[in-house]
Write a protein that holds these residues in place. Structure first.
Motif, mmCIF file in Angstrom:
data_model
loop_
_atom_site.group_PDB
_atom_site.id
_atom_site.type_symbol
_atom_site.label_atom_id
_atom_site.label_comp_id
_atom_site.label_asym_id
_atom_site.label_seq_id
_atom_site.Cartn_x
_atom_site.Cartn_y
_atom_site.Cartn_z
ATOM 1 N N GLN A 371 18.203 -3.884 4.626
ATOM 2 C CA GLN A 371 16.756 -3.870 4.380
ATOM 3 C C GLN A 371 16.495 -4.307 2.937
ATOM 4 O OE1 GLN A 371 14.699 -3.053 7.051
ATOM 5 N NE2 GLN A 371 16.633 -2.905 8.157
ATOM 6 N N ALA A 372 15.881 -5.470 2.784
ATOM 7 C CA ALA A 372 15.642 -6.016 1.441
ATOM 8 C C ALA A 372 14.598 -5.185 0.702
ATOM 9 C CB ALA A 372 15.184 -7.458 1.546
ATOM 10 N N GLU A 373 14.618 -5.320 -0.612
ATOM 11 C CA GLU A 373 13.619 -4.619 -1.426
ATOM 12 C C GLU A 373 12.214 -5.040 -0.999
ATOM 13 O OE1 GLU A 373 13.880 -4.443 -5.800
ATOM 14 O OE2 GLU A 373 16.001 -4.887 -5.431
ATOM 15 N N ASN A 374 11.268 -4.160 -1.216
ATOM 16 C CA ASN A 374 9.861 -4.433 -0.939
ATOM 17 C C ASN A 374 9.553 -4.682 0.532
ATOM 18 O OD1 ASN A 374 9.220 -4.354 -3.719
ATOM 19 N ND2 ASN A 374 10.056 -6.421 -3.901
ATOM 20 N N THR A 375 10.417 -4.218 1.430
ATOM 21 C CA THR A 375 10.091 -4.321 2.856
ATOM 22 C C THR A 375 9.785 -2.926 3.392
ATOM 23 O OG1 THR A 375 12.404 -4.050 3.540
ATOM 24 C CG2 THR A 375 11.642 -6.306 3.202
ATOM 25 N N LEU A 376 9.060 -2.885 4.515
ATOM 26 C CA LEU A 376 8.767 -1.590 5.142
ATOM 27 C C LEU A 376 10.070 -0.904 5.550
ATOM 28 C CD1 LEU A 376 6.901 0.533 6.393
ATOM 29 C CD2 LEU A 376 6.664 -0.956 8.400
ATOM 30 N N GLY A 377 11.027 -1.705 6.017
ATOM 31 C CA GLY A 377 12.326 -1.147 6.420
ATOM 32 C C GLY A 377 12.978 -0.382 5.276
ATOM 33 N N ARG A 378 12.921 -0.945 4.068
ATOM 34 C CA ARG A 378 13.512 -0.283 2.911
ATOM 35 C C ARG A 378 12.783 1.037 2.620
ATOM 36 N NH1 ARG A 378 16.397 -1.213 -2.073
ATOM 37 N NH2 ARG A 378 17.349 -2.987 -1.076
ATOM 38 N N ARG A 379 11.463 1.034 2.757
ATOM 39 C CA ARG A 379 10.700 2.261 2.481
ATOM 40 C C ARG A 379 11.038 3.351 3.506
ATOM 41 N NH1 ARG A 379 7.138 -1.775 0.652
ATOM 42 N NH2 ARG A 379 6.071 -2.069 2.630
ATOM 43 N N ILE A 380 11.345 2.920 4.722
ATOM 44 C CA ILE A 380 11.749 3.897 5.744
ATOM 45 C C ILE A 380 13.115 4.474 5.389
ATOM 46 C CG2 ILE A 380 12.402 4.180 8.181
ATOM 47 C CD1 ILE A 380 10.201 2.107 8.858
ATOM 48 N N VAL A 381 14.063 3.596 4.997
ATOM 49 C CA VAL A 381 15.403 4.060 4.607
ATOM 50 C C VAL A 381 15.293 5.046 3.445
ATOM 51 C CG1 VAL A 381 17.602 3.327 3.602
ATOM 52 C CG2 VAL A 381 16.591 2.000 5.445
ATOM 53 N N GLU A 382 14.363 4.783 2.541
ATOM 54 C CA GLU A 382 14.170 5.674 1.387
ATOM 55 C C GLU A 382 13.447 6.966 1.777
ATOM 56 O OE1 GLU A 382 13.923 2.046 -1.911
ATOM 57 O OE2 GLU A 382 12.080 3.045 -1.243
ATOM 58 N N ARG A 383 13.061 7.051 3.022
ATOM 59 C CA ARG A 383 12.381 8.224 3.574
ATOM 60 C C ARG A 383 11.173 8.637 2.728
ATOM 61 N NH1 ARG A 383 17.776 8.487 4.558
ATOM 62 N NH2 ARG A 383 18.441 9.012 6.670
ATOM 63 N N ARG A 384 10.314 7.636 2.470
ATOM 64 C CA ARG A 384 9.067 7.932 1.755
ATOM 65 C C ARG A 384 8.233 8.927 2.566
ATOM 66 N NH1 ARG A 384 7.639 3.128 -1.493
ATOM 67 N NH2 ARG A 384 9.630 2.531 -2.391
ATOM 68 N N GLU A 385 7.387 9.676 1.867
ATOM 69 C CA GLU A 385 6.581 10.678 2.574
ATOM 70 C C GLU A 385 5.582 10.046 3.532
ATOM 71 O OE1 GLU A 385 4.504 13.906 0.419
ATOM 72 O OE2 GLU A 385 6.554 14.278 -0.321
ATOM 73 N N THR A 386 4.950 8.963 3.037
ATOM 74 C CA THR A 386 4.064 8.197 3.931
ATOM 75 C C THR A 386 4.439 6.719 3.823
ATOM 76 O OG1 THR A 386 2.377 7.805 2.253
ATOM 77 C CG2 THR A 386 2.108 9.781 3.570
ATOM 78 N N ILE A 387 4.164 5.983 4.890
ATOM 79 C CA ILE A 387 4.442 4.548 4.873
ATOM 80 C C ILE A 387 3.202 3.813 5.375
ATOM 81 C CG2 ILE A 387 6.978 4.438 5.018
ATOM 82 C CD1 ILE A 387 6.770 4.620 8.016
ATOM 83 N N LYS A 388 2.961 2.627 4.774
ATOM 84 C CA LYS A 388 1.785 1.869 5.183
ATOM 85 C C LYS A 388 2.190 0.907 6.291
ATOM 86 C CE LYS A 388 -2.178 -0.345 3.105
ATOM 87 N NZ LYS A 388 -2.768 -0.870 1.887
ATOM 88 N N ILE A 389 1.581 1.098 7.471
ATOM 89 C CA ILE A 389 1.888 0.214 8.600
ATOM 90 C C ILE A 389 0.584 -0.343 9.152
ATOM 91 C CG2 ILE A 389 3.123 -0.030 10.781
ATOM 92 C CD1 ILE A 389 4.488 2.640 10.245
ATOM 93 N N LEU A 390 0.514 -1.664 9.252
ATOM 94 C CA LEU A 390 -0.681 -2.339 9.770
ATOM 95 C C LEU A 390 -1.940 -1.795 9.088
ATOM 96 C CD1 LEU A 390 0.352 -2.413 13.559
ATOM 97 C CD2 LEU A 390 0.334 -4.354 11.998
#
Ligand SMILES: [Zn+2]
Ligand SMILES: [Zn+2]
Length: 466
Positions: A371-390
């Motif tokens: 998962q490259a930097e600055n992708t949603l996939g990376r933010r999921i791997v980092e287990r962010r509290e919230t993620i922006k989708i659509l």
């Protein structure tokens, strides 16, 4: 002879190397640069040579970073042959059309904004008519077949074990100056013992090597426990009537996961009645092409076929059709597995599945690719509290699991094994297809093998070889 490294030089994408010999200009790969939109767009549009002067192209495999700018080459006047394996040709036919579609969608978004700002609108890099013209130029070459592609230049493909159709490129060269050379270009070298595909081969006697470096500085984790981990996740969602969402690349990764699930099914590791959905039009087409080209399968996959089991299909597996059918899965209760593109969650149908599944702690999101930097996939791997989708912030409460062992690229051990087994009397070796620290690591591996002239070429760097 002369070699110029135009792409994948101290970077990973845009694979493109020009070999000039006996008055002919042969391009190895013609890949798309990927990265920041504006920079990539400029680079991809402005080819570093006059396309009409290129005599032929040899294509290592269908991945877009190797094939994705071929339609641009044709758009700018190239009319020579493109030599590739038939399976690569079949994959290019669907992947390059998909690339047109993605570009169009991306440009619609960009141009809407530019129109508002009164700026000039962007044109796509190429269109489907360019892909149609390109497909006429493909000339299939079988594995191990020797084909004269220019006076004094013979091409042979060997297995690279990376994705369906991936090939090591060997050029046997008798130059007019009386010097003979054997050049071997890895394209992308596969991880040994991957599911479905045959192991890479060791062509012999090269004096010039061009080697990829994607994972030259690391070792992959062991692949031993993939099946047992998958089995655990399936039991987990079965108990909770929940969903396992797997973002996956359409070509290669999706087929690997189908294959592992199939093996599990055989061992009774899939709860009965559990549904598996492949939800990406490109994944469906690519899986069809994998199913058609059984000549590339390894012994395990062939044994599966011989025992009456299709490695890429099983009773509870469904390929989802229309966008409406895809959306309907949001409202369908689990347990179910949804495998959907894109692999880094940057677009595609996986987005709406993630949007619906992320906020429920009973669901699992399984990440099984880089998962490259600055992708949603990376933010999921980092287990962010919230993620922006659509466009919407969604709390990430689902379990996030990561399997790193499914890489399609050889690691440091694989690359070293390959080089130590192919080296003839290598005079020149070039490390490509990696950022600077990767190509440097590759250069070290090459030097450790006793090769004296080793380089990690800069973009556009030219090497005269006597
Ligand atoms: Zn590749
Ligand atoms: Zn590549």
């Amino acid at each position: 002879m002369k070699i110029t490294f135009y792409g994948a030089a101290q970077t990973t994408t845009g694979s493109m190397h020009l070999v000039e010999v006996n008055g002919k200009r042969i391009l190895l790969d013609c890949g798309l640069f990927q990265g920041h939109r504006k920079e990539a767009f400029e680079k991809n549009r402005n080819l570093p040579f006059d396309s009409k002067t290129i005599d032929s192209v040899v294509l290592s495999h269908a991945h877009i970073d190797h094939s994705g700018n071929l339609p641009q080459l044709v758009r700018q006047g190239f009319r020579g042959r493109v030599y590739a394996r038939q399976s690569t040709t079949d994959l290019c036919d669907v992947m390059l059309r998909d690339s047109c579609f993605l570009q169009k969608r991306d440009l619609e978004y960009v141009n809407k904004k530019r129109k508002r700002d009164g700026k000039r609108l962007f044109e796509p890099l190429y269109e489907e008519s360019d892909v149609n013209a390109l497909m006429q130029l493909f000339t299939p070459v079988h594995l191990h077949e020797s084909r004269e592609i220019a006076p004094g230049v013979t091409l042979t493909f060997f297995n690279a074990g990376h994705i369906l159709g991936s090939a090591l490129v060997q050029l046997d060269i008798r130059s007019n100056s009386g010097r003979n050379h054997k050049l071997i270009f890895t394209g992308d070298l596969g991880q040994p013992n991957q599911p479905i595909l045959r192991h890479y081969e060791y062509p012999q006697g090269a004096d010039i090597l061009i080697v990829e470096s994607t994972y030259a500085d690391r070792l992959h984790p062991s692949a031993d426990d993939i099946e047992s981990r998958l089995a655990d996740y399936l039991k987990y969602i079965d108990r909770r009537n929940s969903k396992l969402i797997v973002p996956a690349f359409s070509v290669g990764r999706t087929q690997q996961i189908i294959y592992y699930l199939n093996k599990l099914l055989k061992k009774g590791g899939i709860p009965s009645g559990l549904k598996v959905y492949i939800d990406s039009p490109l994944s469906r087409k690519a899986t069809g092409i994998y199913a058609k080209h059984r000549e590339v399968y390894n012994d395990e996959a062939l044994n599966m076929l011989a025992s009456g089991q299709d490695p890429l299909s099983f009773p509870n597996l469904t390929f989802v059709g229309t966008p409406e059918e895809s959306m309907a899965l949001n409202e369908t209760p689990g347990p179910m597995v949804i495998i959907a593109a894109s692999g880094m969650c940057e677009g595609g149908r996986v987005l709406h599945h993630l949007k619906h599944a992320a906020s429920c702690e009973d669901n699992i999101i399984l990440i099984c690719g880089f998962q490259a930097e600055n992708t949603l996939g990376r933010r999921i791997v980092e287990r962010r509290e919230t993620i922006k989708i659509l466009g919407e912030e969604v709390p990430l409460k689902a379990k996030v699991e990561v399997i790193n062992a499914l890489s399609a690229h050889a690691d440091k051990a694989g690359l070293t094994d390959w080089i130590s087994n192919v080296k003839g009397d290598v005079k020149y070796a070039f490390a490509v297809h990696g950022e600077i620290e990767k190509v440097s690591a590759m250069a070290d591996i090459l030097k450790e093998q006793g090769i004296l002239n080793v380089a990690a070429p800069e973009p556009g760097q030219v090497f005269e070889i006597g």
